[in-house]
Design a protein around this motif. Structure first.
Motif, mmCIF file in Angstrom:
data_model
loop_
_atom_site.group_PDB
_atom_site.id
_atom_site.type_symbol
_atom_site.label_atom_id
_atom_site.label_comp_id
_atom_site.label_asym_id
_atom_site.label_seq_id
_atom_site.Cartn_x
_atom_site.Cartn_y
_atom_site.Cartn_z
ATOM 1 N N GLY A 188 0.827 -1.135 0.061
ATOM 2 C CA GLY A 188 0.048 0.072 0.087
ATOM 3 C C GLY A 188 0.862 1.430 -0.008
ATOM 4 O O GLY A 188 1.770 1.214 -0.306
ATOM 5 N N GLY A 189 0.101 2.353 0.573
ATOM 6 C CA GLY A 189 0.605 3.726 0.402
ATOM 7 C C GLY A 189 -0.701 4.431 -0.008
ATOM 8 O O GLY A 189 -0.562 5.119 -1.082
ATOM 9 N N VAL A 190 -1.464 4.540 0.974
ATOM 10 C CA VAL A 190 -2.639 5.221 0.653
ATOM 11 C C VAL A 190 -2.703 6.394 1.629
ATOM 12 O O VAL A 190 -2.665 6.294 2.920
ATOM 13 C CB VAL A 190 -4.059 4.336 0.942
ATOM 14 N N ARG A 191 -2.806 7.855 0.898
ATOM 15 C CA ARG A 191 -2.950 8.933 1.481
ATOM 16 C C ARG A 191 -4.411 9.185 2.235
ATOM 17 O O ARG A 191 -5.306 9.199 1.489
ATOM 18 C CB ARG A 191 -2.637 10.086 0.533
ATOM 19 N N VAL A 192 -4.667 9.324 3.444
ATOM 20 C CA VAL A 192 -5.939 9.718 4.052
ATOM 21 C C VAL A 192 -6.269 11.162 3.684
ATOM 22 O O VAL A 192 -5.335 12.065 4.316
ATOM 23 C CB VAL A 192 -5.944 9.313 5.544
#
Length: 150
Positions: free
Chosen positions: A18-22
């Motif tokens: 992943g690597g999801v920016r909130v």
């Protein structure tokens, strides 16, 4: 790890995905979708006066984001089997970037394959653990290959 067949997965296997920016939009859309409009999530003035000093993401949003981060092959994953021990140990703020770390901790044989148990950790861009859980997925066995002599 859920892109492999049950017999290919080993206890101790570990990977980070992943690597999801909130984003603020994620938080607002999740609030609208779930009906959870607690002011810690949606009211900047209220959240500024809280122990966090700013808005935080819903714990369930953080956990839900994990589901889209790791590969789940439709040929291997038969069903989501359950989750235990969910804890939100640190807040997730707007603009934090999350990854999921999975480590296989157990396997249980079933007729169609088996249940793969993983320790799930959601970590932010500072590698701080923000959420943990024990997750179980029902995974298929490798297809039987029949060789024809010829």
């Amino acid at each position: 790890m859920y892109d492999k067949y049950y017999d290919q997965v080993e206890i101790g296997d570990s990977a980070t995905y992943g690597g999801v920016r909130v984003t603020e939009e994620y938080i607002n859309r999740f609030a609208d979708l779930t009906g959870d409009h607690h002011p810690l999530h949606v009211d900047p003035e209220f959240a500024a006066r809280s122990r966090y000093g700013q808005r935080i993401a819903h714990g369930f949003l953080v956990l839900s984001l994990s589901a889209g981060m790791f590969p789940m092959n439709p040929k291997t994953v038969l069903a989501f089997y359950g989750m235990d021990g969910v804890r939100f140990v640190k807040p997730t703020y707007i603009d934090d970037t999350l990854r999921v770390r999975l480590t296989v901790t157990d396997k249980t044989d079933k007729p169609a394959g088996g249940v793969v148990q993983t320790a799930l950790e959601m970590v932010n861009q500072r590698d701080e653990v923000v959420a943990v859980a024990t997750m179980r997925i029902l995974v298929a066995r490798s297809p039987i290959r029949v060789e024809v002599a010829g």
